[in-house]
Scaffold this motif. Structure first.
Motif, PDB file in Angstrom:
ATOM      1  N   PHE A   1      94.413 -26.811   8.438  1.00 56.44           N
ATOM      2  CA  PHE A   1      95.554 -26.856   8.613  1.00 56.44           C
ATOM      3  C   PHE A   1      96.078 -25.600   9.510  1.00 56.44           C
ATOM      4  O   PHE A   1      96.993 -25.923  10.338  1.00 56.44           O
ATOM      5  CB  PHE A   1      96.577 -26.906   7.301  1.00 56.44           C
TER       6      PHE A   1
ATOM      7  N   ASP B   1      97.996 -31.418  -0.819  1.00 51.49           N
ATOM      8  CA  ASP B   1      98.983 -32.282   0.244  1.00 51.49           C
ATOM      9  C   ASP B   1     100.309 -32.199  -0.083  1.00 51.49           C
ATOM     10  O   ASP B   1     101.225 -31.927   0.649  1.00 51.49           O
ATOM     11  CB  ASP B   1      98.386 -33.457   0.517  1.00 51.49           C
TER      12      ASP B   1
ATOM     13  N   ARG C   1     101.936 -28.828   0.264  1.00 46.72           N
ATOM     14  CA  ARG C   1     102.145 -28.451   1.665  1.00 46.72           C
ATOM     15  C   ARG C   1     103.459 -29.242   1.928  1.00 46.72           C
ATOM     16  O   ARG C   1     104.504 -28.575   2.715  1.00 46.72           O
ATOM     17  CB  ARG C   1     100.801 -29.173   2.575  1.00 46.72           C
TER      18      ARG C   1
END
Length: 92
Positions: free
Chosen positions: A39, A72, A75
């Motif tokens: 990322f 995820d 995030r």
């Protein structure tokens, strides 16, 4: 089925290569670091930057799906600690 066999690497098993930073059998840190590195790479270079894919391949091979699903979600909610950036200090 025959179509799949004609694709490159069809039926070939491949795994993440040795990483000297993580010589032990426990690959938890390796999983985490590749997830974070992917990322960071995408943020710096964009989703179309092919070298980022190596990080993604590594974390998808090493990490349990439950972990990456949780990360995820973190995030998406801007609470994932691995990508935390301190706000810039304001100059008065």
């Amino acid at each position: 089925m025959s179509e799949d066999l004609n694709k490159p690497f069809a039926g070939v098993l491949k795994t993440v290569g040795f990483d000297a930073r993580f010589p032990n059998t426990n690959q938890t840190k390796n999983c985490w670091q590749n997830y974070v590195d992917y990322f960071k790479c995408v943020k710096a270079k964009g989703e179309d930057y092919a070298p980022c894919e190596q990080f993604k391949f590594a974390y998808t091979e090493l990490c349990p799906p439950q972990w990456t699903e949780k990360w995820d979600e973190q995030r998406e909610n801007n609470v994932f600690p691995g990508l935390y950036e301190r706000p810039a200090k304001e100059h008065h």
